[in-house]
Scaffold this active site. Sequence first.
Site, PDB file in Angstrom:
ATOM      1  CB  ILE A  12      -0.981  -0.017   1.201  1.00  0.00           C
ATOM      2  CG1 ILE A  12      -1.942  -1.205   1.087  1.00  0.00           C
ATOM      3  CG2 ILE A  12      -1.754   1.298   1.299  1.00  0.00           C
ATOM      4  CD1 ILE A  12      -2.851  -1.200  -0.130  1.00  0.00           C
ATOM      5  CG  HIS A  49      -8.535 -12.647  -3.731  1.00  0.00           C
ATOM      6  ND1 HIS A  49      -8.704 -13.991  -3.557  1.00  0.00           N
ATOM      7  CD2 HIS A  49      -7.652 -12.252  -2.777  1.00  0.00           C
ATOM      8  CE1 HIS A  49      -7.966 -14.404  -2.536  1.00  0.00           C
ATOM      9  NE2 HIS A  49      -7.312 -13.360  -2.046  1.00  0.00           N
ATOM     10  CE  LYS A 249     -10.849 -13.440  -0.396  1.00  0.00           C
ATOM     11  NZ  LYS A 249     -10.363 -12.462   0.608  1.00  0.00           N
ATOM     12  NE  ARG A 310      -5.621 -14.136   6.730  1.00  0.00           N
ATOM     13  CZ  ARG A 310      -5.299 -15.282   7.318  1.00  0.00           C
ATOM     14  NH1 ARG A 310      -4.890 -15.288   8.576  1.00  0.00           N
ATOM     15  NH2 ARG A 310      -5.361 -16.415   6.659  1.00  0.00           N
ATOM     16  CD  GLU A 336      -9.117  -8.561   6.954  1.00  0.00           C
ATOM     17  OE1 GLU A 336      -8.541  -9.567   7.397  1.00  0.00           O
ATOM     18  OE2 GLU A 336     -10.228  -8.201   7.338  1.00  0.00           O
ATOM     19  CB  CYS A 399      21.391 -19.212  -5.902  1.00  0.00           C
ATOM     20  SG  CYS A 399      19.902 -20.200  -5.664  1.00  0.00           S
ATOM     21  CB  CYS A 401      18.373 -24.386  -5.663  1.00  0.00           C
ATOM     22  SG  CYS A 401      19.318 -25.378  -4.493  1.00  0.00           S
ATOM     23  CB  CYS A 441      24.021 -19.435  -2.305  1.00  0.00           C
ATOM     24  SG  CYS A 441      22.314 -19.277  -1.792  1.00  0.00           S
TER      25      CYS A 441
END
Lengths: 476, 421
Positions: A12, A49, A249, A310, A336, A399, A401, A441
């Site tokens: 935000i 969402h 949710k 949240r 949230e 790194c 991976c 790493c």
Amino acid sequence: MYDCIIIGSGIIGSSIARELSKYKGNFLVLEKENDVSCGTTKANSGIVHAGFDAKVGTLKAKFNVKGAKMFEKLASELEFPYKKNGAFVLSFDDDKTPLEDLLNKGRSNGVDNLSIISGDEVRKIEPNVSKEVKYALYAKDSGIVSPYEMCIAISENASTNNVKFEFLKEIVDIKTNKDHLKVLCKDGTHYESKVVINASGVYSDELNNKISNIKYKIVPRKGEYCLLDKEYSYITSTTLFQLPTKMGKGILVAPTTHSNILVGPSALDIIDKSDTDTTYEGLNEVWAKALLTVPSLPKGGIITQFSGIRAHSIDDDFTIGFSSDVKGLYNLIGIESPGLASSPAIAEYAAKEIADYLKLSKNENFIAKRSAIKHVRNMNDKDLSLLIKENKDYGHIICRCEVVSEGEIKEAIRRNPGAKDLDGIKRRVRAGMGRCQMGFCTPKILEILSQELGLDLENITKKGNGSVLLEGRIKE
Amino acid sequence: MEKHNLVIVGGGPAGLAAAISAYDMGETDIIILERESKLGGILNQCIHNGFGLHTFNEELTGPEYAQRFIDEVNKRNIKYLLDTTVINITNDKHIKALSTSGLYNIEAKAIILSCGCRERPRGAINIAGSRASGIYSAGTAQKLVNIDGYMPGKEVVILGSGDIGLIMARRMIFEGAKVKAVIELMPYSSGLNRNIVQCLNDFNIPLLFSHTVIDIKGKNRVESVVIAEVDEKLNPKLETKQEIKCDTLLLSVGLLPENELARGADVNLSRITRGAIVDDNLMTNIEGIFECGNVLHVHDLVDYVCEEAKEAGIKAYEYINNKDINNYSKTEIICENGVRYTVPELIIKNNDNIPLTLKLRVGNVYKKVKLEVKCDDEIIYSRLRPVVAPGEMEKLDLKPDQVLKLRNANTIKVYLRSIEE
């Protein structure tokens, strides 16, 4: 004197900072942590969402639906990972009513592309979904985003457009001073500004309550997650929700933009807003519930767990706007879920209100575009060869991976706001995000950070604030 | 596109030993690709001694042991590239590697994967709690102390009694740290017995079996861990929990073969070892791709790694030179009753290759058992073992007549049989 101080550099705060930089003015972001995106923004489901879940007529509904539609353009402008992957809300019941209610709510909110399909149709798209699923709401416009990369991209762009960022600035007080506000920090510094934007997430109630007589209350609500190795990306490419409850949710099983599988979150109201510890009970609950969605979920595939908080407001909706009793205070409280999906719309709305209030003129020199750091793992042979010729650091893999080069890590540190610690590197270029979880790493990244920042190794941290990694030299 | 007969991925002990043996068979077009800036692999950070008792009849440190192999590689002028990371291998044996000098595309006739293993991270064992700094895998701590010269912490708890954890317990004590306890989930250690004696008992470090860490506390840096006893199903008994103050938690909770490259090349992997499924030529299902060392299955001793790698080098040479080592049908070994896996898993039928060593691990500690191999209805191998444990790899050196029976069998079973008192 600033025109605007933004407190908090989560999604935000950062988004408003960028939107404000479309206007001419003097803007500063104050962040209590060592980096942007260190609170709720770094640890959530990363779901854009579609907007069917928010109660009709609420700010949540309004901003979610509008915000979600802004992602495609924003992601292409700022080059952060976003994908419209669709979502199912799964029902294990023969009664379709709860799904129909959701569908109708979605349509009233203005969400397109919603339909109810049978369990078999769901399993045709996602074969790993439980046979117990009878029906599902299919939201084709639901998306996924890498929330911290989005926040970093937005902050970098805001910084390009002359917004200043200062870190490790914990606010202890805020005072009215004639026609402006004065913000006092724990380190003894203070700043003055015509407008103070309260984007401090789980602490937004406390910040407001320091100065305003209209009190708010955030009940921090913890959500715990497990993350699976990319090896298991086949489990689902669609976001899988269960029917929502009053606590949120529910537990989802969803892909991330980097092809890991995310499982969570739990929902537990807690007291300490900084308590992001995972718990034995919480993780077990997450896993048990996720198994209802995907019975074959492999526990051995988990590479890490985390939790986020949240900023749940007891008012159960977003509070967005100027305080009615403190001149110049602009509040964003209780952002949230669906805060992430709403963030582009919230930022645009808030910046416009604030610019009108301050009578700011348009910034004609605004640069909308931000380029992502070049990632070796995504490049074709020709471009990669050219890049290494230009800068050999891109040929040195640090790194293994996630295949991240020294060039990427240095670039992450050199950007503004840049990485200053291990977690900052991890979130910008994914070094350490993979299956070994920084086993190999860590020593190498420590060295690069030390060289680039000109700090002794003992002073390099995991995430600022005393999270040092080394206790000093061995015996000589 | 560069072309080589034999590309060896990984220049640790396995890769070096494989290169030397392939060369000595007559293969001269070999290249070793090593991602670190030095050959020797993880041995370089294992500065304690105890290596090489089987191979050299003396106790060497890790770097000394590695140097013996590096010297042999140099004597033969075998080519190698350092700081070169292989990022992809295809099933037709095209290799893509990166280094500061650029991108390499290499076409190989045969590939030996010898890229070792990694440590299981915290996430894989589901320990709840804070994500503060001060949580390291034991190998990372070993690198920080032994290579970089830095202490990761002063008050240490170690979870897991794997060998690296045990070695690091002693190492941290030598450097002035306090090691408060070693916590082991199982009722037995997965480390070598000699390491428990020399690294823990000699320094009075408590080793708590059937315990685990259930919580990690501390906002920024670890401040304590909470441990608890576990029941038979390994679930923590919460009433037994106790808090131990510490600033560091080291994890030594198992090693996993690193097979991402193999997976990319469509190599079939074992769900048990997490390494490739190989036949007794150490070849995977992809013709010309071999595995050896800890990428194939985790070994206890580097001597065994090198023995296995030597064999891989020979077989890769034979493959390159068309000694027709693949066109046979194979019998899958069935592991039963306490035996978790064997390497190889597949036995080539009716082949005249005689030397054959079966390596295996058991799933628990068993006392007074017979380790048996059964071909169809005949027990061809039976050895009394007073005790077998998951931490110690069993090696079955089979005699020529036993190998012959193995190669002619339609079903092969390997299992433990308990002996009546």
